[in-house]
Design an enzyme around this catalytic site. Structure first.
Site, mmCIF file in Angstrom:
data_model
loop_
_atom_site.group_PDB
_atom_site.id
_atom_site.type_symbol
_atom_site.label_atom_id
_atom_site.label_comp_id
_atom_site.label_asym_id
_atom_site.label_seq_id
_atom_site.Cartn_x
_atom_site.Cartn_y
_atom_site.Cartn_z
ATOM 1 N N LYS A 69 -1.088 22.756 -109.884
ATOM 2 C CA LYS A 69 -0.794 21.409 -109.374
ATOM 3 C C LYS A 69 -0.945 20.381 -110.497
ATOM 4 C CE LYS A 69 -2.573 21.817 -104.579
ATOM 5 N NZ LYS A 69 -3.625 21.273 -103.676
ATOM 6 N N ASP B 122 -3.098 17.616 -101.035
ATOM 7 C CA ASP B 122 -3.226 18.721 -100.092
ATOM 8 C C ASP B 122 -1.817 19.105 -99.681
ATOM 9 O OD1 ASP B 122 -5.388 20.367 -98.928
ATOM 10 O OD2 ASP B 122 -4.297 19.944 -97.082
ATOM 11 N N SER B 123 -1.542 20.385 -99.743
ATOM 12 C CA SER B 123 -0.161 20.811 -99.545
ATOM 13 C C SER B 123 -0.128 22.176 -98.905
ATOM 14 C CB SER B 123 0.573 20.804 -100.899
ATOM 15 O OG SER B 123 -0.221 21.405 -101.898
ATOM 16 N N GLY C 132 1.731 30.129 -105.965
ATOM 17 C CA GLY C 132 1.656 30.160 -104.505
ATOM 18 C C GLY C 132 2.837 30.885 -103.874
ATOM 19 N N TYR C 133 3.482 30.226 -102.930
ATOM 20 C CA TYR C 133 4.590 30.831 -102.187
ATOM 21 C C TYR C 133 5.943 30.640 -102.889
ATOM 22 C CZ TYR C 133 1.122 30.912 -98.417
ATOM 23 O OH TYR C 133 -0.014 31.131 -97.665
ATOM 24 N N LYS D 263 12.634 22.812 -109.638
ATOM 25 C CA LYS D 263 11.580 22.589 -108.635
ATOM 26 C C LYS D 263 11.093 21.133 -108.688
ATOM 27 C CE LYS D 263 7.051 23.933 -106.939
ATOM 28 N NZ LYS D 263 5.761 24.583 -107.157
ATOM 29 N N HIS E 276 8.370 18.992 -102.652
ATOM 30 C CA HIS E 276 7.477 18.174 -101.835
ATOM 31 C C HIS E 276 6.574 17.315 -102.704
ATOM 32 C CE1 HIS E 276 5.778 21.907 -103.099
ATOM 33 N NE2 HIS E 276 4.622 21.775 -102.478
ATOM 34 N N ARG E 277 6.068 17.912 -103.796
ATOM 35 C CA ARG E 277 5.166 17.186 -104.702
ATOM 36 C C ARG E 277 5.942 16.104 -105.445
ATOM 37 N NH1 ARG E 277 3.002 21.469 -106.082
ATOM 38 N NH2 ARG E 277 1.394 21.231 -104.491
#
Ligand code: ITT
Length: 195
Positions: free
Chosen positions: A14, A69-70, A151-152, A173, A178-179
């Site tokens: 992150k 938080d994600s 992660g995913y 990306k 989302h970030r």
């Protein structure tokens, strides 16, 4: 001189993404803080958990603190893993177990629509200043693919693509994630309200 921003996360992926998307800030990880506490994520929402993380660190420094938080929400699983994304497979932060469990839960299920969601909380002097959220829609693939991201990412193909975020790489990306979307809101807020 660039303003400093301390990212209240133990997830260095992150930090890397946030740093590359906030070139006008000196983005620091938790090594900037002496003995940062482990923050129990006891909230039921991304906003609650992000606020817990931001405030816990913000009480220890006068600097600006940002928490993230994600997680992943899968429609066929009623929004799971959601706030439990980091520990879905049973062990905190074990991406391989998390991905394995997700594929198992989706075995034989046709609808694989999902989204990544991110809620950022900016805090200073132990108070939340603002929060920003972002989401990216996509689909869960049948098998992991690609080596980028974390992660995913090997299982998530954003809408309009057959390839996973892990295959598409950081530039694509970071142009749509989302970030990225929540960070865009953060930067415009900071340029307006933090002079
Ligand atoms: P901190 O709480 O210390 O920030 P964490 O990794 O535990 O680190 P979260 O509690 O927010 O963070 O959990 C987020 C999980 O959701 C993360 O571990 C991944 O499994 C997943 N996730 C979030 N953003 C992601 C992304 O951009 N790509 C892939 N997976 C992501």
């Amino acid at each position: 001189m660039r303003a400093r921003l301390i990212v209240a996360t133990r997830n260095l992926h992150k930090v890397d993404e946030i740093r590359s998307m906030l070139p006008n800030y000196e983005v620091c990880d938790l090594s900037a803080i002496n003995n940062p506490p482990e923050v129990a994520e006891t909230g039921e929402t991304f906003l609650q958990n992000s606020t817990l993380k931001a405030l816990a660190i913000s009480r220890l420094t006068p600097e600006l603190v940002l928490a993230d938080d994600s997680g992943l929400e899968v429609d066929s699983l009623d929004g799971a893993p959601g706030v439990y994304s980091a520990r879905y497979g049973g062990e905190e932060g074990n991406d391989a177990l998390n991905n394995e469990k997700l594929l198992k839960e989706l075995q034989g299920i046709e609808n694989r629509t999902a989204r990544f969601r991110c809620v950022l909380v900016l805090a200073q002097h132990g108070k939340a200043l603002a929060d920003f959220s972002g989401a990216v829609e996509g689909n869960i693939l049948e098998a992991p693919s690609g080596v980028g991201g974390f992660g995913y990412d090997p299982l998530f193909a954003p809408e309009g693509y057959q390839e996973s975020f892990a295959e598409l790489g950081e530039n694509i990306k970071n142009s749509m994630s989302h970030r990225a979307k929540s960070l865009e809101k953060l930067t415009s807020w900071m340029s307006e309200f933090l002079k």
